[in-house]
Design an enzyme around this catalytic site. Structure first.
Site, PDB file in Angstrom:
ATOM      1  N   MET A   1       0.832  -1.203   0.000  1.00 25.89           N
ATOM      2  CA  MET A   1       0.000   0.000   0.000  1.00 25.89           C
ATOM      3  C   MET A   1       0.868   1.255   0.000  1.00 25.89           C
ATOM      4  O   MET A   1       0.519   2.251  -0.623  1.00 25.89           O
ATOM      5  CB  MET A   1      -0.945   0.012   1.218  1.00 25.89           C
ATOM      6  CG  MET A   1      -2.196  -0.822   1.041  1.00 25.89           C
ATOM      7  SD  MET A   1      -3.146  -0.410  -0.440  1.00 25.89           S
ATOM      8  CE  MET A   1      -3.613   1.282  -0.117  1.00 25.89           C
ATOM      9  N   GLY A  63      -4.953   3.692   7.753  1.00 29.15           N
ATOM     10  CA  GLY A  63      -5.521   2.645   6.906  1.00 29.15           C
ATOM     11  C   GLY A  63      -5.265   1.266   7.486  1.00 29.15           C
ATOM     12  O   GLY A  63      -5.934   0.298   7.136  1.00 29.15           O
ATOM     13  N   ALA A  87     -10.289   4.323   9.016  1.00 27.32           N
ATOM     14  CA  ALA A  87     -11.252   3.548   8.215  1.00 27.32           C
ATOM     15  C   ALA A  87     -10.623   2.227   7.795  1.00 27.32           C
ATOM     16  O   ALA A  87      -9.484   2.202   7.329  1.00 27.32           O
ATOM     17  CB  ALA A  87     -11.663   4.332   6.978  1.00 27.32           C
ATOM     18  N   ASN A  89     -11.406   0.580   5.282  1.00 29.34           N
ATOM     19  CA  ASN A  89     -11.430   0.453   3.832  1.00 29.34           C
ATOM     20  C   ASN A  89     -11.705   1.831   3.221  1.00 29.34           C
ATOM     21  O   ASN A  89     -12.714   2.457   3.544  1.00 29.34           O
ATOM     22  CB  ASN A  89     -12.507  -0.550   3.411  1.00 29.34           C
ATOM     23  CG  ASN A  89     -12.302  -1.050   2.002  1.00 29.34           C
ATOM     24  OD1 ASN A  89     -12.236  -0.254   1.078  1.00 29.34           O
ATOM     25  ND2 ASN A  89     -12.195  -2.352   1.837  1.00 29.34           N
ATOM     26  N   HIS A 120      -8.854 -12.662   0.875  1.00 26.78           N
ATOM     27  CA  HIS A 120      -7.704 -11.801   0.589  1.00 26.78           C
ATOM     28  C   HIS A 120      -6.493 -12.636   0.185  1.00 26.78           C
ATOM     29  O   HIS A 120      -6.442 -13.839   0.446  1.00 26.78           O
ATOM     30  CB  HIS A 120      -7.332 -10.955   1.808  1.00 26.78           C
ATOM     31  CG  HIS A 120      -8.268  -9.816   2.059  1.00 26.78           C
ATOM     32  ND1 HIS A 120      -9.450  -9.963   2.735  1.00 26.78           N
ATOM     33  CD2 HIS A 120      -8.197  -8.508   1.706  1.00 26.78           C
ATOM     34  CE1 HIS A 120     -10.066  -8.793   2.796  1.00 26.78           C
ATOM     35  NE2 HIS A 120      -9.334  -7.885   2.175  1.00 26.78           N
ATOM     36  N   HIS A 121      -5.508 -11.951  -0.365  1.00 30.73           N
ATOM     37  CA  HIS A 121      -4.207 -12.516  -0.760  1.00 30.73           C
ATOM     38  C   HIS A 121      -3.511 -13.233   0.404  1.00 30.73           C
ATOM     39  O   HIS A 121      -3.764 -12.943   1.566  1.00 30.73           O
ATOM     40  CB  HIS A 121      -3.317 -11.375  -1.266  1.00 30.73           C
ATOM     41  CG  HIS A 121      -3.226 -10.215  -0.302  1.00 30.73           C
ATOM     42  ND1 HIS A 121      -2.254 -10.119   0.653  1.00 30.73           N
ATOM     43  CD2 HIS A 121      -4.037  -9.132  -0.114  1.00 30.73           C
ATOM     44  CE1 HIS A 121      -2.425  -9.027   1.367  1.00 30.73           C
ATOM     45  NE2 HIS A 121      -3.520  -8.400   0.927  1.00 30.73           N
ATOM     46  N   LYS A 124      -1.740 -11.364   3.622  1.00 28.59           N
ATOM     47  CA  LYS A 124      -2.435 -10.543   4.620  1.00 28.59           C
ATOM     48  C   LYS A 124      -2.145 -11.044   6.033  1.00 28.59           C
ATOM     49  O   LYS A 124      -2.169 -12.248   6.287  1.00 28.59           O
ATOM     50  CB  LYS A 124      -3.943 -10.534   4.346  1.00 28.59           C
ATOM     51  CG  LYS A 124      -4.692  -9.594   5.276  1.00 28.59           C
ATOM     52  CD  LYS A 124      -6.068  -9.245   4.754  1.00 28.59           C
ATOM     53  CE  LYS A 124      -6.864  -8.406   5.744  1.00 28.59           C
ATOM     54  NZ  LYS A 124      -6.207  -7.140   6.091  1.00 28.59           N
ATOM     55  N   GLY A 130     -10.285  -5.956   8.467  1.00 23.34           N
ATOM     56  CA  GLY A 130     -10.911  -4.823   9.149  1.00 23.34           C
ATOM     57  C   GLY A 130     -12.272  -4.504   8.539  1.00 23.34           C
ATOM     58  O   GLY A 130     -13.206  -4.116   9.242  1.00 23.34           O
TER      59      GLY A 130
HETATM   60  N1  LIG Z   1      -7.973   0.801   4.946  1.00 26.55           N
HETATM   61  C1  LIG Z   1      -7.775   0.315   3.709  1.00 26.55           C
HETATM   62  O1  LIG Z   1      -8.417   0.746   2.731  1.00 26.55           O
HETATM   63  C2  LIG Z   1      -6.744  -0.730   3.502  1.00 26.55           C
HETATM   64  C3  LIG Z   1      -6.054  -1.219   4.580  1.00 26.55           C
HETATM   65  N2  LIG Z   1      -5.023  -2.079   4.427  1.00 26.55           N
HETATM   66  C4  LIG Z   1      -4.281  -2.414   5.635  1.00 26.55           C
HETATM   67  O2  LIG Z   1      -3.038  -1.714   5.600  1.00 26.55           O
HETATM   68  C5  LIG Z   1      -2.050  -2.475   6.298  1.00 26.55           C
HETATM   69  C6  LIG Z   1      -0.834  -2.660   5.417  1.00 26.55           C
HETATM   70  O3  LIG Z   1      -1.183  -3.478   4.330  1.00 26.55           O
HETATM   71  P1  LIG Z   1      -0.085  -3.899   3.235  1.00 26.55           P
HETATM   72  O4  LIG Z   1       0.523  -2.692   2.630  1.00 26.55           O
HETATM   73  O5  LIG Z   1      -0.744  -4.904   2.360  1.00 26.55           O
HETATM   74  O6  LIG Z   1       0.951  -4.655   4.189  1.00 26.55           O
HETATM   75  P2  LIG Z   1       2.492  -5.002   3.925  1.00 26.55           P
HETATM   76  O7  LIG Z   1       2.851  -5.974   4.978  1.00 26.55           O
HETATM   77  O8  LIG Z   1       2.710  -5.318   2.503  1.00 26.55           O
HETATM   78  O9  LIG Z   1       3.211  -3.611   4.201  1.00 26.55           O
HETATM   79  C7  LIG Z   1       3.316  -3.069   5.479  1.00 26.55           C
HETATM   80  C8  LIG Z   1       4.540  -2.167   5.492  1.00 26.55           C
HETATM   81  O10 LIG Z   1       4.596  -1.533   6.769  1.00 26.55           O
HETATM   82  C9  LIG Z   1       5.891  -1.732   7.279  1.00 26.55           C
HETATM   83  N3  LIG Z   1       5.872  -1.757   8.724  1.00 26.55           N
HETATM   84  C10 LIG Z   1       5.467  -2.755   9.545  1.00 26.55           C
HETATM   85  N4  LIG Z   1       5.630  -2.386  10.829  1.00 26.55           N
HETATM   86  C11 LIG Z   1       6.149  -1.137  10.805  1.00 26.55           C
HETATM   87  C12 LIG Z   1       6.555  -0.231  11.817  1.00 26.55           C
HETATM   88  N5  LIG Z   1       6.460  -0.557  13.121  1.00 26.55           N
HETATM   89  N6  LIG Z   1       7.056   0.966  11.439  1.00 26.55           N
HETATM   90  C13 LIG Z   1       7.159   1.287  10.139  1.00 26.55           C
HETATM   91  N7  LIG Z   1       6.803   0.464   9.131  1.00 26.55           N
HETATM   92  C14 LIG Z   1       6.290  -0.738   9.459  1.00 26.55           C
HETATM   93  C15 LIG Z   1       6.354  -3.057   6.693  1.00 26.55           C
HETATM   94  O11 LIG Z   1       7.756  -3.132   6.712  1.00 26.55           O
HETATM   95  P3  LIG Z   1       8.453  -4.571   6.855  1.00 26.55           P
HETATM   96  O12 LIG Z   1       7.999  -5.375   5.699  1.00 26.55           O
HETATM   97  O13 LIG Z   1       9.895  -4.210   6.844  1.00 26.55           O
HETATM   98  O14 LIG Z   1       7.969  -5.115   8.156  1.00 26.55           O
HETATM   99  C16 LIG Z   1       5.827  -2.945   5.280  1.00 26.55           C
HETATM  100  O15 LIG Z   1       6.672  -2.194   4.457  1.00 26.55           O
HETATM  101  C17 LIG Z   1      -2.725  -3.773   6.738  1.00 26.55           C
HETATM  102  O16 LIG Z   1      -3.176  -3.620   8.064  1.00 26.55           O
HETATM  103  C18 LIG Z   1      -3.927  -3.872   5.774  1.00 26.55           C
HETATM  104  O17 LIG Z   1      -5.003  -4.609   6.307  1.00 26.55           O
HETATM  105  C19 LIG Z   1      -4.643  -2.522   3.200  1.00 26.55           C
HETATM  106  C20 LIG Z   1      -5.306  -2.114   2.089  1.00 26.55           C
HETATM  107  C21 LIG Z   1      -6.425  -1.197   2.143  1.00 26.55           C
HETATM  108  O1  LIG Z   2      -4.811  -6.249   3.732  1.00 26.16           O
HETATM  109  C1  LIG Z   2      -5.447  -5.929   2.697  1.00 26.16           C
HETATM  110  O2  LIG Z   2      -5.022  -6.179   1.568  1.00 26.16           O
HETATM  111  C2  LIG Z   2      -6.708  -5.211   2.861  1.00 26.16           C
HETATM  112  N1  LIG Z   2      -7.047  -4.846   4.071  1.00 26.16           N
HETATM  113  C3  LIG Z   2      -8.187  -4.103   4.439  1.00 26.16           C
HETATM  114  C4  LIG Z   2      -9.019  -4.850   5.449  1.00 26.16           C
HETATM  115  O3  LIG Z   2      -8.444  -5.541   6.308  1.00 26.16           O
HETATM  116  O4  LIG Z   2     -10.242  -4.741   5.426  1.00 26.16           O
HETATM  117  C5  LIG Z   2      -8.952  -3.553   3.269  1.00 26.16           C
HETATM  118  C6  LIG Z   2      -8.885  -4.323   1.997  1.00 26.16           C
HETATM  119  O5  LIG Z   2      -9.844  -5.336   2.015  1.00 26.16           O
HETATM  120  C7  LIG Z   2      -7.511  -4.857   1.679  1.00 26.16           C
END
Ligand SMILES: NC(=O)C1=CN([C@@H]2O[C@H](COP(=O)(O)OP(=O)(O)OC[C@H]3O[C@@H](n4cnc5c(N)ncnc54)[C@H](OP(=O)(O)O)[C@@H]3O)[C@@H](O)[C@H]2O)C=CC1
Ligand SMILES: O=C(O)C1=N[C@H](C(=O)O)C[C@H](O)C1
Length: 232
Positions: A1, A63, A87, A89, A120-121, A124, A130
């Site tokens: 993200m 997020g 939020a 999502n 999900h993938h 996750k 959420g």
């Molecule tokens: N609200 C919304 O619309 C959406 C929400 N999400 C949520 O967003 C979150 C992230 O998803 P996603 O990008 O797929 O996850 P990833 O695991 O791909 O990415 C998370 C990133 O955050 C970093 N990270 C983890 N812990 C820390 C920390 N303490 N300080 C700084 N960086 C940190 C990780 O680094 P490292 O790999 O080095 O640990 C990684 O680069 C999840 O909770 C997901 O459910 C996702 C999509 C949509």
């Molecule tokens: O981790 C994800 O990828 C996503 N996380 C969010 C959630 O936990 O609801 C939103 C979206 O579905 C993608």
């Protein structure tokens, strides 16, 4: 993200990416120079994020999902001092699904059994999503039930028939699925299903950037994407 946020913000004339912060980077020193912080990381990161945003009076868009009850309480507490959009999502489609889910539950009434299914993938880290949790909370509000007490996760080990005072939640993980959510209303003789399927993570990133632009000059408070979209 994080990568998707940077890609989307880079093409937007209203936005400037001040810094992209990952695990091990110096988050504290980047905060003073930014107008808003967008957090898509891991729920365990929330304490320093809240502390730095409060210290420098910065708008925060969260997020990340999977927070504990104590972490959610800390987010609510911080929103007394800074504007926070929180939020599960940020897609316009799922926020429409939230609205439809409440409406359908109100119209269909207690004769319909309620179940939520998400996929999900494989990468996750939290389950249920959420978004699924929020869908169950909406259904629970309409039925005067509670997420913590009445959600039935997977039903493994449960013996006996389904009761009226429960909402099923089922998390599927596999492959590269961006995010699917279905709310099922099942009665004797008929069934309604509401489904949202995200096919790109761009919708989440664009929604979060929209939330940051919307919230950066708002008073302290806890907001969600329904506020940003004017759906309340
Ligand atoms: N609200 C919304 O619309 C959406 C929400 N999400 C949520 O967003 C979150 C992230 O998803 P996603 O990008 O797929 O996850 P990833 O695991 O791909 O990415 C998370 C990133 O955050 C970093 N990270 C983890 N812990 C820390 C920390 N303490 N300080 C700084 N960086 C940190 C990780 O680094 P490292 O790999 O080095 O640990 C990684 O680069 C999840 O909770 C997901 O459910 C996702 C999509 C949509
Ligand atoms: O981790 C994800 O990828 C996503 N996380 C969010 C959630 O936990 O609801 C939103 C979206 O579905 C993608």
């Amino acid at each position: 993200m994080g990568q998707m946020l940077v890609t989307c913000a880079t093409g937007d004339p209203d936005l400037h990416v001040f810094a992209a912060v990952d695990t091990g980077d110096d988050f504290a020193s980047t905060v003073p120079g930014a107008d808003a912080i967008i957090d898509f990381s891991h729920h365990s990161a929330i304490e320093p994020v809240l502390a730095r945003c409060m210290e420098h009076q910065k708008t925060l868009v969260i997020g990340t999902t999977g927070h504990t009850d104590a972490q959610i309480a800390a987010i609510k507490h911080a929103s007394g001092q800074i504007p926070i959009v929180f939020a599960p999502n940020y897609s316009i489609g799922v926020n429409t699904l939230f609205w439809l889910t409440r409406k359908a539950a109100e119209i269909l009434g207690p004769g319909f059994d309620l179940e939520v299914v998400e996929m999900h993938h494989r990468f996750k880290k939290d389950a249920p999503s959420g978004t699924a949790k929020r869908l169950v909370e909406i259904l629970a509000e309409v039925r005067e039930l509670s997420y913590n007490k009445d959600a039935r996760h997977g039903r493994q080990g449960i013996v006996g028939e389904r009761t009226n005072a429960e909402i099923g939640v089922h998390a599927i993980r596999g492959g590269d699925v961006v995010g699917d959510h279905t709310v099922i209303y099942a009665a004797q003789g008929e069934r309604v299903e509401l489904t949202h399927k995200a096919s790109s993570r761009e919708t989440f990133a664009r929604g979060a950037l929209r939330a940051a632009l919307w919230a950066h000059d708002k008073p302290a408070g806890l907001y969600d994407m329904q506020d940003v979209l004017g759906l309340k």
